[in-house]
Design a protein around this motif. Sequence first.
Motif, PDB file in Angstrom:
ATOM      1  N   PRO A   1       4.246  14.536  -6.273  1.00  0.00           N
ATOM      2  CA  PRO A   1       4.483  13.097  -5.602  1.00  0.00           C
ATOM      3  C   PRO A   1       3.382  12.251  -6.003  1.00  0.00           C
ATOM      4  CG  PRO A   1       4.476  14.778  -4.609  1.00  0.00           C
ATOM      5  CD  PRO A   1       4.363  15.783  -5.917  1.00  0.00           C
ATOM      6  N   LEU A   2       3.682  10.985  -6.715  1.00  0.00           N
ATOM      7  CA  LEU A   2       1.858  10.145  -6.618  1.00  0.00           C
ATOM      8  C   LEU A   2       2.328   9.144  -5.735  1.00  0.00           C
ATOM      9  CD1 LEU A   2       0.495  11.677  -9.910  1.00  0.00           C
ATOM     10  CD2 LEU A   2      -0.206  11.928  -7.601  1.00  0.00           C
ATOM     11  N   ALA A   3       1.444   8.611  -5.742  1.00  0.00           N
ATOM     12  CA  ALA A   3       1.000   7.030  -4.922  1.00  0.00           C
ATOM     13  C   ALA A   3       1.818   6.372  -5.557  1.00  0.00           C
ATOM     14  CB  ALA A   3       0.390   6.540  -4.304  1.00  0.00           C
ATOM     15  N   THR A   4       0.869   6.261  -6.930  1.00  0.00           N
ATOM     16  CA  THR A   4       1.454   5.214  -8.644  1.00  0.00           C
ATOM     17  C   THR A   4       2.368   5.325  -8.920  1.00  0.00           C
ATOM     18  OG1 THR A   4       0.793   7.056 -10.225  1.00  0.00           O
ATOM     19  CG2 THR A   4      -0.703   5.604  -8.956  1.00  0.00           C
TER      20      THR A   4
ATOM     21  N   VAL B   1      -2.080  17.434  -3.747  1.00  0.00           N
ATOM     22  CA  VAL B   1      -2.490  15.888  -3.840  1.00  0.00           C
ATOM     23  C   VAL B   1      -2.621  15.024  -2.338  1.00  0.00           C
ATOM     24  CG1 VAL B   1      -2.412  14.550  -5.807  1.00  0.00           C
ATOM     25  CG2 VAL B   1      -2.084  17.025  -6.507  1.00  0.00           C
ATOM     26  N   CYS B   2      -3.799  14.167  -2.662  1.00  0.00           N
ATOM     27  CA  CYS B   2      -3.343  13.268  -2.519  1.00  0.00           C
ATOM     28  C   CYS B   2      -3.815  11.852  -3.011  1.00  0.00           C
ATOM     29  CB  CYS B   2      -4.872  13.348  -0.388  1.00  0.00           C
ATOM     30  SG  CYS B   2      -4.767  11.753   0.802  1.00  0.00           S
ATOM     31  N   SER B   3      -2.476  11.074  -2.478  1.00  0.00           N
ATOM     32  CA  SER B   3      -2.991   9.969  -3.199  1.00  0.00           C
ATOM     33  C   SER B   3      -2.700   8.008  -3.148  1.00  0.00           C
ATOM     34  CB  SER B   3      -2.225   9.612  -4.489  1.00  0.00           C
ATOM     35  OG  SER B   3      -0.682   9.715  -4.316  1.00  0.00           O
ATOM     36  N   VAL B   4      -3.493   7.570  -3.155  1.00  0.00           N
ATOM     37  CA  VAL B   4      -2.859   5.831  -2.592  1.00  0.00           C
ATOM     38  C   VAL B   4      -2.788   5.185  -3.492  1.00  0.00           C
ATOM     39  CG1 VAL B   4      -3.798   4.293  -0.456  1.00  0.00           C
ATOM     40  CG2 VAL B   4      -4.361   6.775   0.027  1.00  0.00           C
TER      41      VAL B   4
ATOM     42  N   GLU C   1      -4.469  -0.953  -8.152  1.00  0.00           N
ATOM     43  CA  GLU C   1      -5.173   0.044  -8.111  1.00  0.00           C
ATOM     44  C   GLU C   1      -4.646   1.650  -7.250  1.00  0.00           C
ATOM     45  OE1 GLU C   1      -9.803   0.861  -8.834  1.00  0.00           O
ATOM     46  OE2 GLU C   1      -8.497  -0.837  -9.244  1.00  0.00           O
ATOM     47  N   SER C   2      -5.536   2.354  -7.804  1.00  0.00           N
ATOM     48  CA  SER C   2      -4.761   3.552  -7.245  1.00  0.00           C
ATOM     49  C   SER C   2      -6.547   4.477  -6.928  1.00  0.00           C
ATOM     50  CB  SER C   2      -3.887   4.291  -8.106  1.00  0.00           C
ATOM     51  OG  SER C   2      -4.936   4.871  -9.141  1.00  0.00           O
ATOM     52  N   ARG C   3      -5.961   5.600  -5.892  1.00  0.00           N
ATOM     53  CA  ARG C   3      -7.348   6.613  -5.228  1.00  0.00           C
ATOM     54  C   ARG C   3      -6.285   7.974  -5.795  1.00  0.00           C
ATOM     55  NH1 ARG C   3      -9.632   3.207  -6.614  1.00  0.00           N
ATOM     56  NH2 ARG C   3     -12.147   1.646  -5.593  1.00  0.00           N
ATOM     57  N   ILE C   4      -6.988   9.246  -5.539  1.00  0.00           N
ATOM     58  CA  ILE C   4      -6.603  10.774  -6.463  1.00  0.00           C
ATOM     59  C   ILE C   4      -7.499  11.448  -6.004  1.00  0.00           C
ATOM     60  CG2 ILE C   4      -6.481  10.649  -9.140  1.00  0.00           C
ATOM     61  CD1 ILE C   4      -3.331  12.256  -8.383  1.00  0.00           C
ATOM     62  N   ASP C   5      -6.727  12.458  -5.121  1.00  0.00           N
ATOM     63  CA  ASP C   5      -7.498  13.871  -4.603  1.00  0.00           C
ATOM     64  C   ASP C   5      -6.447  14.801  -5.208  1.00  0.00           C
ATOM     65  OD1 ASP C   5      -9.962  15.482  -3.882  1.00  0.00           O
ATOM     66  OD2 ASP C   5      -8.879  15.761  -2.175  1.00  0.00           O
ATOM     67  N   ARG C   6      -7.042  15.610  -6.173  1.00  0.00           N
ATOM     68  CA  ARG C   6      -6.377  16.795  -6.468  1.00  0.00           C
ATOM     69  C   ARG C   6      -7.193  18.420  -5.492  1.00  0.00           C
ATOM     70  NH1 ARG C   6      -2.516  16.188 -10.250  1.00  0.00           N
ATOM     71  NH2 ARG C   6      -2.237  13.821 -11.014  1.00  0.00           N
ATOM     72  N   ILE C   7      -8.375  18.090  -5.036  1.00  0.00           N
ATOM     73  CA  ILE C   7      -8.874  19.343  -4.675  1.00  0.00           C
ATOM     74  C   ILE C   7      -7.911  19.711  -3.468  1.00  0.00           C
ATOM     75  CG2 ILE C   7     -10.999  20.076  -3.258  1.00  0.00           C
ATOM     76  CD1 ILE C   7     -12.549  17.740  -4.062  1.00  0.00           C
TER      77      ILE C   7
ATOM     78  N   LEU D   1       0.750  -0.916  -0.244  1.00  0.00           N
ATOM     79  CA  LEU D   1       0.550   0.261   0.190  1.00  0.00           C
ATOM     80  C   LEU D   1       0.885   0.982  -0.101  1.00  0.00           C
ATOM     81  CD1 LEU D   1      -2.931   0.910   0.229  1.00  0.00           C
ATOM     82  CD2 LEU D   1      -2.777   1.163   2.882  1.00  0.00           C
ATOM     83  N   THR D   2       0.831   1.860  -0.652  1.00  0.00           N
ATOM     84  CA  THR D   2       1.763   3.316  -1.083  1.00  0.00           C
ATOM     85  C   THR D   2       0.829   4.629  -1.283  1.00  0.00           C
ATOM     86  OG1 THR D   2       1.295   3.529  -3.508  1.00  0.00           O
ATOM     87  CG2 THR D   2       3.115   2.420  -2.580  1.00  0.00           C
ATOM     88  N   ILE D   3       1.240   5.494   0.311  1.00  0.00           N
ATOM     89  CA  ILE D   3       0.717   6.625  -0.083  1.00  0.00           C
ATOM     90  C   ILE D   3       1.245   7.782   0.250  1.00  0.00           C
ATOM     91  CG2 ILE D   3      -0.180   7.883   2.224  1.00  0.00           C
ATOM     92  CD1 ILE D   3      -1.567   5.414   3.028  1.00  0.00           C
ATOM     93  N   ASP D   4       0.528   9.295  -0.245  1.00  0.00           N
ATOM     94  CA  ASP D   4       1.746  10.694  -0.665  1.00  0.00           C
ATOM     95  C   ASP D   4       0.709  11.322  -0.458  1.00  0.00           C
ATOM     96  OD1 ASP D   4       3.674  11.760  -1.792  1.00  0.00           O
ATOM     97  OD2 ASP D   4       2.267  12.402  -2.442  1.00  0.00           O
ATOM     98  N   THR D   5       0.654  12.256   0.579  1.00  0.00           N
ATOM     99  CA  THR D   5      -0.220  13.127   1.088  1.00  0.00           C
ATOM    100  C   THR D   5       0.910  14.589   1.364  1.00  0.00           C
ATOM    101  OG1 THR D   5       0.590  12.397   3.818  1.00  0.00           O
ATOM    102  CG2 THR D   5      -1.546  12.055   2.065  1.00  0.00           C
ATOM    103  N   THR D   6       2.082  14.437   0.575  1.00  0.00           N
ATOM    104  CA  THR D   6       3.010  15.699   0.646  1.00  0.00           C
ATOM    105  C   THR D   6       2.111  17.399   0.175  1.00  0.00           C
ATOM    106  OG1 THR D   6       4.273  14.727  -0.922  1.00  0.00           O
ATOM    107  CG2 THR D   6       4.805  14.078   1.098  1.00  0.00           C
TER     108      THR D   6
END
Length: 233
Positions: free
Chosen positions: A187-190, A13-16, A26-32, A5-10
Motif C-alpha cells: 500500500p503506497l501513497a502514490t 513501508v511508510c510513504s507520503v 512528488e513522493s517519498r518512501i521509506d522501506r526500512i 497530500l496522501t499518506i500510508d503508514t499501515t
Amino acid sequence: MRAILTIDTTTTVCSVALVTESGVVESRIDRIGNNHSKVIGVFAKEILEIAQQSGYEICAVALSQGPGSYTGLRIGASFAKGFCYGNSIPLIAIPTLKIMASAAARQTDADTLLCPMIDARRMEVYSAVYDASLNEIEATKANIIDESSFNELLETKKIAFFGNGSSKCAGLLGRNPNAIFIDGIDPLATEMGAMAWSAFNDKEFVDVAYFEPFYLKEFIATTPKNKVLSYNH
C-alpha cells in the motif's frame, strides 16, 4: 492548483505523496520498517516545501485507513488529523486493501479477482477480495489461511494474491492452477490519487476529531520472552 497530500503508514513501508487530479507530483518512501515516526514529518515537510514553491494548494489529506500495523496506523492517523486540524482542511480515509487492489489491477486481466493480504502474524492475514473494477466481492476480515481457504472462488475464478501476507499462503494455495501470486505490491501513497480525488469531489470526508483507523482487531500488548525483571534484595 489544488493538490491532496496522501499518506500510508499501515505496513513496514511508510510513504507520503502530493497528488493532483492529473497524477503524482512528488513522493517519498521509506522501506526500512518501524521508522514511521521518524520519517513521516520529514517527508511531509519536504513535499510541502515543493508544493509551496510550485504553487500547489493542499486542499485535503487522504489517509490509508487500515487494516494494518496498530502502531503504524496510530502514527499516520495522528499526523493526518493534526495537519488537517491545523490547516482547516478535510480528511479522507481510504481502505488500505483497496489501495493495494488498485495497484494489482494493472497487472491482471479483467476476469481475475484481486486478493490483497496484509500480514497479521502466524497464519493469519487481513484480506479482502475485489473484482477488476474494485467492487468488493468479500469484505475485509482477519483470515486464518489453510488448504481450504478461497476454495469456492478458486473453483471458477482466477485469484491474484499479493501483499506482505501472501507469501505465507503460497505453500497452501499455490497448488491450485487458479491461484496467482504477484510480488512487490505494497500500500503506497502514490496509489491513492484516483480514489482520493473521487472522494474529495464527492465530499466523502471523515470527522477529523473523531476519526479512528480501521484496526480490525484490538491491540494486544505482549512481553518479549527475553524480557526478565531482576530484583535486588
